[in-house]
Design an enzyme around this catalytic site. Structure first.
Site, PDB file in Angstrom:
ATOM      1  N   LEU A 174     -33.286 -27.584 -31.461  1.00  0.00           N
ATOM      2  CA  LEU A 174     -33.810 -27.937 -30.138  1.00  0.00           C
ATOM      3  C   LEU A 174     -32.738 -28.639 -29.301  1.00  0.00           C
ATOM      4  O   LEU A 174     -33.039 -29.289 -28.308  1.00  0.00           O
ATOM      5  CB  LEU A 174     -35.052 -28.831 -30.282  1.00  0.00           C
ATOM      6  CG  LEU A 174     -36.150 -28.243 -31.174  1.00  0.00           C
ATOM      7  CD1 LEU A 174     -37.315 -29.205 -31.320  1.00  0.00           C
ATOM      8  CD2 LEU A 174     -36.629 -26.898 -30.639  1.00  0.00           C
ATOM      9  N   SER A 187     -30.513 -31.182 -29.943  1.00  0.00           N
ATOM     10  CA  SER A 187     -30.408 -32.636 -29.883  1.00  0.00           C
ATOM     11  C   SER A 187     -28.968 -33.045 -29.564  1.00  0.00           C
ATOM     12  O   SER A 187     -28.747 -34.064 -28.897  1.00  0.00           O
ATOM     13  CB  SER A 187     -30.887 -33.272 -31.187  1.00  0.00           C
ATOM     14  OG  SER A 187     -30.232 -32.696 -32.288  1.00  0.00           O
ATOM     15  N   SER A 188     -27.989 -32.267 -29.993  1.00  0.00           N
ATOM     16  CA  SER A 188     -26.600 -32.668 -29.694  1.00  0.00           C
ATOM     17  C   SER A 188     -26.296 -32.525 -28.210  1.00  0.00           C
ATOM     18  O   SER A 188     -25.665 -33.410 -27.614  1.00  0.00           O
ATOM     19  CB  SER A 188     -25.588 -31.911 -30.549  1.00  0.00           C
ATOM     20  OG  SER A 188     -25.992 -30.629 -30.834  1.00  0.00           O
ATOM     21  N   ASP A 229     -27.170 -24.803 -23.577  1.00  0.00           N
ATOM     22  CA  ASP A 229     -27.943 -25.999 -23.926  1.00  0.00           C
ATOM     23  C   ASP A 229     -27.725 -27.126 -22.917  1.00  0.00           C
ATOM     24  O   ASP A 229     -28.677 -27.787 -22.480  1.00  0.00           O
ATOM     25  CB  ASP A 229     -27.571 -26.484 -25.330  1.00  0.00           C
ATOM     26  CG  ASP A 229     -27.760 -25.401 -26.380  1.00  0.00           C
ATOM     27  OD1 ASP A 229     -28.469 -24.415 -26.090  1.00  0.00           O
ATOM     28  OD2 ASP A 229     -27.206 -25.533 -27.481  1.00  0.00           O
TER      29      ASP A 229
HETATM   30  C1  GLA Z   1     -26.594 -22.750 -29.759  1.00  0.00           C
HETATM   31  C2  GLA Z   1     -25.431 -22.905 -28.787  1.00  0.00           C
HETATM   32  C3  GLA Z   1     -25.712 -22.182 -27.479  1.00  0.00           C
HETATM   33  C4  GLA Z   1     -26.157 -20.739 -27.736  1.00  0.00           C
HETATM   34  C5  GLA Z   1     -27.245 -20.678 -28.797  1.00  0.00           C
HETATM   35  C6  GLA Z   1     -27.584 -19.264 -29.192  1.00  0.00           C
HETATM   36  O1  GLA Z   1     -27.724 -23.399 -29.272  1.00  0.00           O
HETATM   37  O2  GLA Z   1     -25.175 -24.258 -28.527  1.00  0.00           O
HETATM   38  O3  GLA Z   1     -24.574 -22.224 -26.651  1.00  0.00           O
HETATM   39  O4  GLA Z   1     -25.063 -19.923 -28.053  1.00  0.00           O
HETATM   40  O5  GLA Z   1     -26.874 -21.371 -29.984  1.00  0.00           O
HETATM   41  O6  GLA Z   1     -28.167 -18.589 -28.133  1.00  0.00           O
END
Ligand code: GLA
Length: 390
Positions: free
Chosen positions: A136, A138-139, A183
């Site tokens: 989800l 968190s980082s 993210d």
């Molecule tokens: C992780 C990465 C994102 C993306 C997803 C896969 O969450 O941080 O940049 O590549 O995997 O969609």
């Protein structure tokens, strides 16, 4: 046996808790408390670093940072969820110089300063109601909460898309994970009641209405209990495979290929499968946006189902618990479900009728019959991106 329903604390409650912890540890009031949410991704997985499209939305659960300026040019980083404190003089920060959990906030201060922003020392107290390792983000939430806190404390005029790029740089170069921009963009740019359509080549964004409750539906996250880490090398391997596949097709990136039939031109069957996932998931993102703009949320069900099959069979990053949970969610009356995030662990997202017990019961029963610990359920109403709480 039923799984456990996770009911989030209110953001304000987490903010109060972080502020109180700040007073205990530092004997002073924080200068402010900021939050950045975790994210779910409706569709478009491993498409971001291929310069394609993604459609994430922000969660209710977030990371909170209580922060105050310091005059000694150091970062004092503490967390209610991790060992600490970690103290780093800003002047000594280099790419890769901080390791472990503190690399995320320290990396953001480093990236801001590398970009020429006059960010000085700070005491950061981190708190969270976002499960870690559940896929989800968190980082990214730690990075983004730190970014908005430092930018405000030092009155740095930097746009949200630029903050997302700097937070991603922290992850790529301080932590060493070659992740894409999804993210951090989701955490900083999402709006309540909307998903965020992001074109990862141009950086263009558009809010897309996403109101499951109004359609009598619910977006349900299932924390499958299997843990993942983007740092374990398998994420980086997929990224390298995608770059090889693009080269084999003579394309700058897989974003430039629209027709899945073109994967027949790739001699290596593994690379051909990787490319087919990315090409078809990019198509599914655009199909999903058309459905949402037309008010047809239920129409997303088959797209989620197809995306899961593609991630499982072509991209080969699903995991047993995700396959069982996605299948059971649909067997129990869900409209569609798929694994979410980087892969090999984390959460499943399911589109289910509102207030329906069927999908939850079917998933919990499928887990129990295998002797697995009960999964955790997180209702996921599309929420607002990062901001200030106190
Ligand atoms: C992780 C990465 C994102 C993306 C997803 C896969 O969450 O941080 O940049 O590549 O995997 O969609």
């Amino acid at each position: 046996m039923k799984g456990n329903e996770v009911s989030p604390l209110s953001r304000t409650a987490v903010a109060e808790r972080a502020a109180e912890q700040f007073r205990v540890w530092h004997g002073a009031e924080p200068g402010g408390v900021w939050y950045a949410p975790g994210r779910a991704n409706l569709i478009g997985e491993h498409t971001d670093y291929n310069e394609g499209w993604v459609l994430p939305f922000a969660l209710d659960q977030s990371v909170v940072v209580a922060a105050r300026r310091r005059g000694d040019g150091a970062l004092d980083i503490r967390s209610r969820q991790a060992e600490g404190p970690v103290t780093v003089p800003l002047a000594t920060l280099r790419a890769g110089s901080v390791t472990g959990w503190a690399a995320y906030p320290a990396g953001v201060a480093w990236a801001l300063r590398e970009a020429g922003h006059a960010v000085g020392g700070a005491s950061l107290v981190i708190d969270s109601d976002l499960p870690q390792g559940a896929g989800l983000s968190s980082s990214a939430a730690i990075e983004c909460a730190t970014a908005v806190a430092l930018a405000t404390l030092y009155q740095v005029g930097v746009s949200r898309p630029e903050l997302a790029r700097l937070a991603r740089r922290a992850e790529n170069e301080m932590v060493g994970v070659p992740s894409g921009i999804m993210d951090q963009s989701a955490s900083l740019l999402c709006e309540a009641g909307h998903a965020l359509l992001l074109d990862c080549r141009s950086g263009d964004t558009a809010p897309v209405p996403l109101d499951p409750a109004a359609a009598g539906l619910e977006l349900l996250l299932v924390d499958t209990g299997a843990r993942h880490a983007l740092t374990d090398g398998r994420y980086a391997l997929r990224r390298a495979e995608c770059e090889q596949a693009a080269r084999a097709l003579g394309a700058r990136s897989l974003r430039d290929v629209d027709d899945p039939a073109r994967t027949a031109e790739i001699a290596d069957p593994v690379l051909a499968r990787r490319a087919r996932h990315v090409i078809t998931d990019n198509c599914r993102v655009r199909a999903a946006v058309d459905l949402l703009n037309a008010g047809d949320l239920a129409g997303l069900g088959p797209l989620l189902h197809a995306s899961h099959a593609s991630l499982r069979d072509d991209f080969e990053i699903s995991w047993p618990e995700a396959n069982v949970a996605a299948e059971a969610a649909e067997a129990g009356g869900g409209l569609g479900a798929r694994m979410m995030g980087g892969g090999f662990g984390g959460s499943v997202i399911a589109l289910v009728p509102a207030d329906a017990e069927g999908p939850r019961e079917a998933i919990a029963a499928a887990y129990a019959s295998r002797g697995w610990p009960p999964p955790r359920f997180l209702p996921a109403p599309p929420s607002a991106g990062a901001g200030r709480l106190l």
